[in-house]
Design an enzyme around this catalytic site. Structure first.
Site, PDB file in Angstrom:
ATOM      1  N   GLY A 130       0.766  -1.238   0.000  1.00  0.00           N
ATOM      2  CA  GLY A 130       0.000   0.000   0.000  1.00  0.00           C
ATOM      3  C   GLY A 130       0.792   1.281   0.000  1.00  0.00           C
ATOM      4  O   GLY A 130       0.215   2.355  -0.133  1.00  0.00           O
ATOM      5  N   GLU A 140       4.017  -6.840   2.196  1.00  0.00           N
ATOM      6  CA  GLU A 140       3.555  -7.229   0.850  1.00  0.00           C
ATOM      7  C   GLU A 140       3.676  -6.056  -0.108  1.00  0.00           C
ATOM      8  O   GLU A 140       2.772  -5.804  -0.887  1.00  0.00           O
ATOM      9  CB  GLU A 140       2.082  -7.660   0.918  1.00  0.00           C
ATOM     10  CG  GLU A 140       1.826  -8.853   1.777  1.00  0.00           C
ATOM     11  CD  GLU A 140       0.336  -9.171   1.892  1.00  0.00           C
ATOM     12  OE1 GLU A 140      -0.484  -8.519   1.222  1.00  0.00           O
ATOM     13  OE2 GLU A 140       0.003 -10.067   2.669  1.00  0.00           O
ATOM     14  N   GLY A 188       4.162  -3.956  -3.124  1.00  0.00           N
ATOM     15  CA  GLY A 188       4.127  -4.293  -4.540  1.00  0.00           C
ATOM     16  C   GLY A 188       4.561  -3.093  -5.349  1.00  0.00           C
ATOM     17  O   GLY A 188       5.728  -2.942  -5.723  1.00  0.00           O
ATOM     18  N   ARG A 189       3.623  -2.210  -5.548  1.00  0.00           N
ATOM     19  CA  ARG A 189       3.856  -1.038  -6.394  1.00  0.00           C
ATOM     20  C   ARG A 189       5.089  -0.223  -5.977  1.00  0.00           C
ATOM     21  O   ARG A 189       5.886   0.188  -6.817  1.00  0.00           O
ATOM     22  CB  ARG A 189       2.620  -0.144  -6.291  1.00  0.00           C
ATOM     23  CG  ARG A 189       2.705   1.151  -7.020  1.00  0.00           C
ATOM     24  CD  ARG A 189       1.743   2.166  -6.395  1.00  0.00           C
ATOM     25  NE  ARG A 189       0.480   1.586  -6.036  1.00  0.00           N
ATOM     26  CZ  ARG A 189      -0.591   1.561  -6.822  1.00  0.00           C
ATOM     27  NH1 ARG A 189      -0.536   2.110  -7.993  1.00  0.00           N
ATOM     28  NH2 ARG A 189      -1.702   1.016  -6.404  1.00  0.00           N
ATOM     29  N   ARG A 224      -5.722   1.071 -15.787  1.00  0.00           N
ATOM     30  CA  ARG A 224      -6.206   1.951 -14.716  1.00  0.00           C
ATOM     31  C   ARG A 224      -6.096   3.417 -15.101  1.00  0.00           C
ATOM     32  O   ARG A 224      -6.946   4.211 -14.740  1.00  0.00           O
ATOM     33  CB  ARG A 224      -5.432   1.667 -13.442  1.00  0.00           C
ATOM     34  CG  ARG A 224      -5.755   0.287 -12.919  1.00  0.00           C
ATOM     35  CD  ARG A 224      -5.413   0.151 -11.481  1.00  0.00           C
ATOM     36  NE  ARG A 224      -5.967  -1.083 -10.962  1.00  0.00           N
ATOM     37  CZ  ARG A 224      -5.688  -1.589  -9.781  1.00  0.00           C
ATOM     38  NH1 ARG A 224      -4.868  -0.957  -8.981  1.00  0.00           N
ATOM     39  NH2 ARG A 224      -6.235  -2.707  -9.377  1.00  0.00           N
ATOM     40  N   CYS A 230      -9.964   0.245 -30.259  1.00  0.00           N
ATOM     41  CA  CYS A 230     -11.160   0.771 -30.907  1.00  0.00           C
ATOM     42  C   CYS A 230     -12.217   1.202 -29.889  1.00  0.00           C
ATOM     43  O   CYS A 230     -13.352   0.772 -29.936  1.00  0.00           O
ATOM     44  CB  CYS A 230     -11.729  -0.237 -31.889  1.00  0.00           C
ATOM     45  SG  CYS A 230     -12.357  -1.710 -31.108  1.00  0.00           S
ATOM     46  N   TYR A 272       1.506  -2.767 -11.911  1.00  0.00           N
ATOM     47  CA  TYR A 272       0.103  -2.607 -12.323  1.00  0.00           C
ATOM     48  C   TYR A 272      -0.016  -2.193 -13.793  1.00  0.00           C
ATOM     49  O   TYR A 272      -0.849  -1.366 -14.156  1.00  0.00           O
ATOM     50  CB  TYR A 272      -0.612  -1.563 -11.449  1.00  0.00           C
ATOM     51  CG  TYR A 272      -0.779  -1.970 -10.008  1.00  0.00           C
ATOM     52  CD1 TYR A 272      -1.937  -2.606  -9.566  1.00  0.00           C
ATOM     53  CD2 TYR A 272       0.221  -1.709  -9.080  1.00  0.00           C
ATOM     54  CE1 TYR A 272      -2.090  -2.986  -8.242  1.00  0.00           C
ATOM     55  CE2 TYR A 272       0.075  -2.083  -7.757  1.00  0.00           C
ATOM     56  CZ  TYR A 272      -1.081  -2.729  -7.339  1.00  0.00           C
ATOM     57  OH  TYR A 272      -1.228  -3.101  -6.033  1.00  0.00           O
TER      58      TYR A 272
HETATM   59  C1  PLP Z   1      -3.748  -7.979   0.185  1.00  0.00           C
HETATM   60  C2  PLP Z   1      -2.858  -7.122  -0.626  1.00  0.00           C
HETATM   61  N1  PLP Z   1      -1.543  -7.081  -0.310  1.00  0.00           N
HETATM   62  C3  PLP Z   1      -0.670  -6.302  -1.046  1.00  0.00           C
HETATM   63  C4  PLP Z   1      -1.121  -5.550  -2.105  1.00  0.00           C
HETATM   64  C5  PLP Z   1      -0.112  -4.724  -2.840  1.00  0.00           C
HETATM   65  O1  PLP Z   1      -0.319  -3.372  -2.662  1.00  0.00           O
HETATM   66  P1  PLP Z   1       0.717  -2.313  -3.254  1.00  0.00           P
HETATM   67  O2  PLP Z   1       1.015  -2.723  -4.641  1.00  0.00           O
HETATM   68  O3  PLP Z   1      -0.007  -1.000  -3.148  1.00  0.00           O
HETATM   69  O4  PLP Z   1       1.949  -2.337  -2.367  1.00  0.00           O
HETATM   70  C6  PLP Z   1      -2.480  -5.571  -2.460  1.00  0.00           C
HETATM   71  C7  PLP Z   1      -2.991  -4.759  -3.582  1.00  0.00           C
HETATM   72  O5  PLP Z   1      -3.952  -4.041  -3.458  1.00  0.00           O
HETATM   73  C8  PLP Z   1      -3.377  -6.374  -1.688  1.00  0.00           C
HETATM   74  O6  PLP Z   1      -4.689  -6.413  -1.978  1.00  0.00           O
END
Ligand code: PLP
Length: 263
Positions: free
Chosen positions: A78, A116, A118-119, A155, A191, A220
């Site tokens: 997040g 966790e 990600g982004r 997105r 299109c 993403y």
């Molecule tokens: C449960 C959970 N963990 C981790 C993430 C990764 O979030 P982010 O890419 O914002 O770090 C998400 C994505 O929404 C998620 O739903």
């Protein structure tokens, strides 16, 4: 994009289900961990830390009522990314400092901490380049049509205000384009009329053959690849070192693979 609201499909609401969660832990000794993921992008540091603080308080309560400590707390991902510049987010140090101040129990060594992210780890590691196929001026707008569209930037196409992507323009040989700027729209090849990856961007004059680079596309983006219009997914290249060495991480999709998807 919120995952942390009461009406969300994710998780168990602490406000409504606290007692049920405590009972679940009391009756199941193998339950040893808690997980929170407040949301992705657009969340203030304060909300992220507050989400973790509340779940930590539940962990302390579980320890007191069940007599066993948790093995792990998963604080989710997040961390926002600054898509408008390279100066802002992610700021992991600031996040860790806020957690140390407001959730000190997290750092006492009793629990394993799982993250966790990600982004925030991946977005700035990637960029996308596409050649300009053609340009047009119509209805008072300057439009450059490129080969990367809403099938890659899903997105951004649907939520352009929330998910703006920086654009820079290069000459066909890779030299940055300079000169007087004007507002440009960058359109994809699909299109449907909402297939824009940027609108009203102050950019130097764009011509067919130029390269348009879209920044911060390491997260993403390709993971959201859409089959709409059955286009072939692009190749992914990696680079390292100075001068950079290029290597192919993933070849472009082939027609056979595409047809295989539909068979
Ligand atoms: C449960 C959970 N963990 C981790 C993430 C990764 O979030 P982010 O890419 O914002 O770090 C998400 C994505 O929404 C998620 O739903």
């Amino acid at each position: 994009m919120s995952t942390g609201m009461r009406g969300s499909k994710f998780g168990v609401s602490l406000g409504e289900k606290r007692q049920a969660i405590l009972e679940a832990f009391a009756g199941r000794p193998w339950l040893r961990a808690l997980h929170v993921h407040t949301g992705s992008q657009g969340y203030s540091l304060d909300s992220l830390v507050e989400g973790i603080r509340r779940v930590m308080a539940l962990g302390v309560e579980i320890r007191a009522s069940c007599g066993r400590p948790l093995a792990a707390i998963d604080i989710g991902g997040g961390m926002p990314v600054d898509y408008r510049s390279d100066a802002g987010w992610p700021r992991f140090g600031e996040y860790a400092a806020a957690l140390r101040e407001r959730v000190p129990e997290l750092f006492e060594g009793e629990f394993k901490i799982v993250t966790e992210f990600g982004r925030s780890l991946h977005a700035k590691a990637g960029w996308t380049a596409s050649r300009v196929e053609y340009t047009k001026q119509s209805g008072g707008r300057r439009i450059a049509v490129v080969h990367a569209g809403a099938d890659l930037f899903l997105r951004t196409a649907y939520m352009p205000e929330t998910w703006p992507l920086r654009i820079t323009v290069y000459q066909p040989d890779g030299t940055p384009k300079e000169g007087a700027t004007a507002p440009w729209d960058i359109a994809g090849p699909l299109c449907f009329s909402g297939d824009f990856i940027a609108r009203d961007r102050e950019l130097p004059a764009i011509e067919p053959g130029d390269l348009v680079v879209v920044h911060d596309t390491g997260a993403y983006t390709l993971t959201m690849w859409s089959r709409y219009n059955s286009r072939l997914a692009p190749a992914v290249w990696g680079h390292e070192g100075d001068p950079p060495r290029l290597g192919m991480l993933k070849p472009a999709e082939t027609m056979e693979q595409l047809l295989g998807f539909w068979e």
